[in-house]
Design an enzyme around this catalytic site. Structure first.
Site, PDB file in Angstrom:
ATOM      1  N   SER A 276       0.847  -1.190   0.000  1.00 53.16           N
ATOM      2  CA  SER A 276       0.000   0.000   0.000  1.00 53.16           C
ATOM      3  C   SER A 276       0.879   1.235   0.000  1.00 53.16           C
ATOM      4  O   SER A 276       1.968   1.237   0.585  1.00 53.16           O
ATOM      5  CB  SER A 276      -0.883  -0.017   1.254  1.00 53.16           C
ATOM      6  OG  SER A 276      -1.257   1.300   1.614  1.00 53.16           O
ATOM      7  N   GLU A 289      -7.177 -10.535  -6.946  1.00 53.23           N
ATOM      8  CA  GLU A 289      -8.317  -9.612  -7.102  1.00 53.23           C
ATOM      9  C   GLU A 289      -8.480  -9.185  -8.559  1.00 53.23           C
ATOM     10  O   GLU A 289      -9.595  -9.086  -9.073  1.00 53.23           O
ATOM     11  CB  GLU A 289      -8.102  -8.371  -6.239  1.00 53.23           C
ATOM     12  CG  GLU A 289      -8.229  -8.640  -4.748  1.00 53.23           C
ATOM     13  CD  GLU A 289      -7.697  -7.468  -3.927  1.00 53.23           C
ATOM     14  OE1 GLU A 289      -8.149  -6.350  -4.142  1.00 53.23           O
ATOM     15  OE2 GLU A 289      -6.803  -7.698  -3.086  1.00 53.23           O
TER      16      GLU A 289
END
Ligand code: ARG
Length: 459
Positions: A276, A289
């Site tokens: 992140s 994902e």
């Protein structure tokens, strides 16, 4: 001058030129286009529509064009519309007037149908290879985890104990069916439409069969209107690909779930995770994902082409030019997804102890306790009721079934005796499920063997 310019008094508007040109994407078909033209020219020479020397000249010219495209020496022209006319134009520029004979007895309508079939056939084979590699990796994982106990779920609530191997094998079944669907698609696709002409065939005495044979087809299409207006093969491919993507997506969804802090069933390799920009602690399963997300675009490709086709009168209509981008997008998406999911699975760490701990909690052995009573002649519905009350009792007490004493069980039914404890052990619950299709390690071994054999047949 356009190849079709004869009956026009004005040039195409610049906006239209750009709007209807497909060369920016259909140049992907260059190899198949050249291949098809070579086969067509050879046949024209053989049946005497053109002379053998002319056929040779055309074939030589096409070989040269192919080489030059492959080595990046060719710049395609938007004005020449599509790959078919770009190549025909190049041919005439290179070999002169003989080049103008290559399109004898042929239309772009049967030409594009041919090119797309040839292209898809090769891409189906590539996709199948990638899928076979994924299946082999899943079978390896299954082989390694026949005694890795894990909870099985329904409604994402713990249900019954299984093994990781058994769970993984569920996916191999799906992917084996996908392979079968690709094979079916390929079988129905493998007929040559060349000779359908624009829509009514041709008066030239072409040898459709020899062209089909040279190009590796199983035969020729039997109706010229259908030959140019059929895109079922592309739709079948998109359908099969959509289903396969759905399977990949479900698998990836589980990987996302299992790698969460709450589950911790697996640890993704760093190479297949990302971080992140703000939260320093994060390690996210972005790859899984993205595969899940990209499934949506493949469904879009299928729906787009179904919608393009649904209102078209026979035979060819320019709407059908919209088929290629959908097909290309689906091919790229599934191939890239298969390519990345395989090593992601191969490199992930399976946290056996966490899985085994999970298999124990949550009353995953409650069915087995009910079965225990049923095997001692208590009608199953009554056994279900009794065990339900025991589960409620345990829930209030904050313990599992295996933590109760025999006397406590007896409060609910005097059929219970000491042997119940063995029967509700997690390992016992799994090992006893030996029925074909079940999770018992010995059954799973057999399933791995059968799946391996099945894979060999589908390749
Ligand atoms: N670029 C066209 C396509 O992809 C080729 C066929 C064009 N045929 C025609 N009659 N305009 O569909």
């Amino acid at each position: 001058m356009k190849l079709w310019g004869g009956r026009f008094e004005k040039t195409t508007d610049a906006l239209v030129e750009d709007f209807h040109s497909s060369i920016s994407f259909d140049q992907r078909l260059y190899k198949q286009d050249v291949q098809g033209s070579i086969a067509h020219a050879r046949m024209l020479g053989q049946v005497g529509v053109i002379s053998p020397a002319e056929a040779d000249q055309i074939i030589q010219g096409l070989h040269g064009i192919l080489e030059d495209i492959q080595s990046g020496k060719v710049e395609f022209e938007v004005g020449a519309e599509d790959i078919h006319m770009n190549i025909e134009k190049l041919l005439t520029e290179r070999i002169g007037v003989v080049g103008k004979k290559v399109h004898t007895g042929r239309s772009r309508n049967d030409q594009v149908a041919l090119d797309l079939r040839l292209f898809l056939r090769a891409e189906i084979d590539k996709t199948k290879d990638l899928m076979a590699t994924l299946i082999r990796t899943l079978l390896d994982i299954a082989q390694e985890h026949k005694e890795t106990w894990m909870p099985g779920y329904t409604h994402l609530q713990k249900a019954q104990p299984i093994t990781f191997s058994h769970h993984v094998l569920a996916y191999t079944q799906m992917f084996l069916r996908d392979m079968g669907r690709f094979n079916d698609t390929r079988k129905r696709l493998n007929f040559s439409p060349l000779g359908s002409g624009a829509m009514a065939g041709t008066t030239f005495h072409l040898d459709r069969e020899s062209v089909a044979k040279e190009l590796g087809f199983d035969g020729v299409t039997l109706n010229s209107l259908d030959g140019v207006s059929d895109r079922d093969f592309a739709l079948e491919f998109l359908g099969a690909t959509s289903i396969a993507m759905m399977h990949l997506s479900r698998l990836c969804e589980e990987l996302v779930l299992w790698s969460s802090g709450e589950f911790q069933f697996i640890t993704m390799d760093d190479g297949y995770s990302t971080g992140s920009s703000i939260m320093p602690q994060k390690k996210n399963p972005d790859v899984a994902e993205l595969v899940r997300g990209k499934t949506g675009r493949v469904y879009g490709d299928l729906i787009a082409l179904l919608t393009v086709m649904k209102g078209l009168p026979l035979a060819y209509n320019k709407d059908m030019q919209e088929d290629k981008e959908q097909v290309f997008d689906a091919i790229d998406t599934i191939q890239k997804s298969l390519l990345v999911v395989e090593p992601m699975l191969r490199t992930m760490k399976v946290n056996r102890e966490v899985m085994a701990r999970g298999a124990k909690g949550g009353f995953t052995n409650a069915t087995d306790l009910a079965d225990y009573l049923a095997k001692k002649n208590v009608p199953f519905r009554e056994a279900h009721e009794i065990v339900g009350r025991i589960v409620l009792y345990c829930t209030k007490k904050g313990c599992g079934l295996e933590d109760l004493k025999l006397e406590e069980f007896k409060e609910f039914s005097d059929v219970f005796s000491e042997d119940l404890f063995e029967r509700i052990g997690i390992e016992y619950c799994v090992r006893e499920r030996k029925l074909t299709g079940g999770p018992a390690p010995e059954t799973v071994s057999r399933a791995i063997e059968l799946s391996t054999q099945e894979l060999e047949k589908l390749i």
